[in-house]
Write an enzyme that holds these catalytic residues in place. Sequence first.
Site, PDB file in Angstrom:
ATOM      1  N   TYR A  42     -25.136   4.712  -2.608  1.00 21.69           N
ATOM      2  CA  TYR A  42     -24.550   4.820  -3.944  1.00 21.69           C
ATOM      3  C   TYR A  42     -24.333   3.426  -4.524  1.00 21.69           C
ATOM      4  O   TYR A  42     -24.311   2.424  -3.795  1.00 21.69           O
ATOM      5  CB  TYR A  42     -23.228   5.593  -3.883  1.00 21.69           C
ATOM      6  CG  TYR A  42     -22.787   6.165  -5.209  1.00 21.69           C
ATOM      7  CD1 TYR A  42     -23.609   7.030  -5.920  1.00 21.69           C
ATOM      8  CD2 TYR A  42     -21.546   5.854  -5.753  1.00 21.69           C
ATOM      9  CE1 TYR A  42     -23.206   7.564  -7.130  1.00 21.69           C
ATOM     10  CE2 TYR A  42     -21.124   6.385  -6.971  1.00 21.69           C
ATOM     11  CZ  TYR A  42     -21.968   7.240  -7.650  1.00 21.69           C
ATOM     12  OH  TYR A  42     -21.564   7.761  -8.857  1.00 21.69           O
TER      13      TYR A  42
ATOM     14  N   ASN B  22     -19.441  17.249 -13.401  1.00 18.75           N
ATOM     15  CA  ASN B  22     -20.640  17.849 -13.994  1.00 18.75           C
ATOM     16  C   ASN B  22     -20.458  18.313 -15.438  1.00 18.75           C
ATOM     17  O   ASN B  22     -21.263  17.949 -16.301  1.00 18.75           O
ATOM     18  CB  ASN B  22     -21.138  18.985 -13.109  1.00 18.75           C
ATOM     19  CG  ASN B  22     -21.652  18.488 -11.772  1.00 18.75           C
ATOM     20  OD1 ASN B  22     -22.245  17.417 -11.692  1.00 18.75           O
ATOM     21  ND2 ASN B  22     -21.429  19.259 -10.724  1.00 18.75           N
TER      22      ASN B  22
ATOM     23  N   SER C 160     -29.860  22.154 -11.973  1.00 20.80           N
ATOM     24  CA  SER C 160     -28.744  21.420 -11.376  1.00 20.80           C
ATOM     25  C   SER C 160     -27.451  21.871 -12.037  1.00 20.80           C
ATOM     26  O   SER C 160     -27.454  22.532 -13.084  1.00 20.80           O
ATOM     27  CB  SER C 160     -28.928  19.916 -11.568  1.00 20.80           C
ATOM     28  OG  SER C 160     -28.820  19.581 -12.947  1.00 20.80           O
TER      29      SER C 160
ATOM     30  N   ARG D 218     -41.310  26.690  -7.065  1.00 13.48           N
ATOM     31  CA  ARG D 218     -40.810  27.304  -5.836  1.00 13.48           C
ATOM     32  C   ARG D 218     -41.502  28.641  -5.641  1.00 13.48           C
ATOM     33  O   ARG D 218     -42.380  29.017  -6.427  1.00 13.48           O
ATOM     34  CB  ARG D 218     -39.288  27.483  -5.909  1.00 13.48           C
ATOM     35  CG  ARG D 218     -38.821  28.291  -7.106  1.00 13.48           C
ATOM     36  CD  ARG D 218     -37.380  27.992  -7.417  1.00 13.48           C
ATOM     37  NE  ARG D 218     -37.242  26.653  -7.951  1.00 13.48           N
ATOM     38  CZ  ARG D 218     -36.169  25.888  -7.780  1.00 13.48           C
ATOM     39  NH1 ARG D 218     -35.145  26.326  -7.084  1.00 13.48           N
ATOM     40  NH2 ARG D 218     -36.116  24.678  -8.313  1.00 13.48           N
TER      41      ARG D 218
ATOM     42  N   LYS E 222     -23.489  25.700  -5.402  1.00  9.79           N
ATOM     43  CA  LYS E 222     -22.686  24.509  -5.139  1.00  9.79           C
ATOM     44  C   LYS E 222     -21.866  24.750  -3.874  1.00  9.79           C
ATOM     45  O   LYS E 222     -21.264  25.797  -3.695  1.00  9.79           O
ATOM     46  CB  LYS E 222     -21.765  24.253  -6.320  1.00  9.79           C
ATOM     47  CG  LYS E 222     -20.714  23.174  -6.111  1.00  9.79           C
ATOM     48  CD  LYS E 222     -21.296  21.786  -6.140  1.00  9.79           C
ATOM     49  CE  LYS E 222     -21.584  21.325  -7.530  1.00  9.79           C
ATOM     50  NZ  LYS E 222     -22.027  19.905  -7.577  1.00  9.79           N
TER      51      LYS E 222
END
Length: 360
Positions: free
Chosen positions: A64, A144, A171, A195, A349
């Site tokens: 990070y 978020n 996301s 996918r 999540k």
Amino acid sequence: MCQLSNVCKRSSYQVIINDFGKPNEVLEGVYVEVPNKLSSNQILLKVLMSPINPSDINMIEGTYHIKPSLPAVAGNEGVGEILEVGGAVQDHQVGERVIYSVADRSQCQLGAGTWRQFSIVNETNIIKVPSNISLIGAATLAVNPCTAYRMLKDFVKLKTDDVIIQNGSNSAVGQYIIQLCKYWGIKTINIIRGRQEDEKEQLVGHLQNLGADIILTEEDRKKGALKDILKSLPEKPKLALNCVGGDSSAHLVNSLRQKGVIVTYGGMSKRPVMIPTGAAIFKQITAHGYWNTEWMKDYKNSPERMEMITELCDYLDKGIIKTPKAELFYIKDFKTAVSESLKEFKTSKKVLVMDETLKC
């Protein structure tokens, strides 16, 4: 209630980062004794829930932008309940539900240290939230939804029927972007990774239920589907939101109208953001980056921050925005939760709960 000012023992299970590296090799669950006395401006929290965000994983890995001094308690976001307040605390009361304030993290304290059962914080490090929103909504509020909100508000003046385009649309941030745009009357073009067909159908249905207007995969884009979509629009997108980078970001830029704007808030492909030369010169495209931690720090004392939090809480309460699907893990099962969060295709999540009864 046991008061810390009395001689009272309270232990807290917490997840410690001992070194930077592979998460389940460097994380350790330990019990520590909670100090039995608060200073005048401190608050004792019972931590209730804390999500596992990509930035948490990056911080544990040491990749990070900033690193905490080690050892450190993991986790940077969460919700708690106030158990006790110091004598000089005036703006918070016992029983309030609060979230951690991103703005008050420093280089050496960096994680807020939310992967723990109890926490002692300064009163400036928390924000009160209403009790009528869900625990998961509160636990995941500070990062978020705020990121989605700010990117839609701060870089381009959007109006009804304007179009934005984004990658990484499934996301957590992407899902909030879809919902906010739907409520504000803004059209969305949403790109997702390819996918298995059954998984794709399920995901497309979910994003459509949230309000997504157009959905295509990166593979569809490579086959020319995006060009056909853009030709069908009265005007090209005004804003592009990028969390992938690489080739995907270049195509976002090329999809923009004259003097369009691209905002990058992540780099899942681990490849640089690509701005085609022609778009930069002839379309005069502008590129920005958005980091929620920095915005929260810059606007710590601004009414704008609390106005945003209040508005998002109202949206959550009224069902205008919904939290992404969540899977709950008791804190002592953190290794399983972290392993699940590292999977390439995640359908939910991962959220740590500090009291096992909250999983019910």
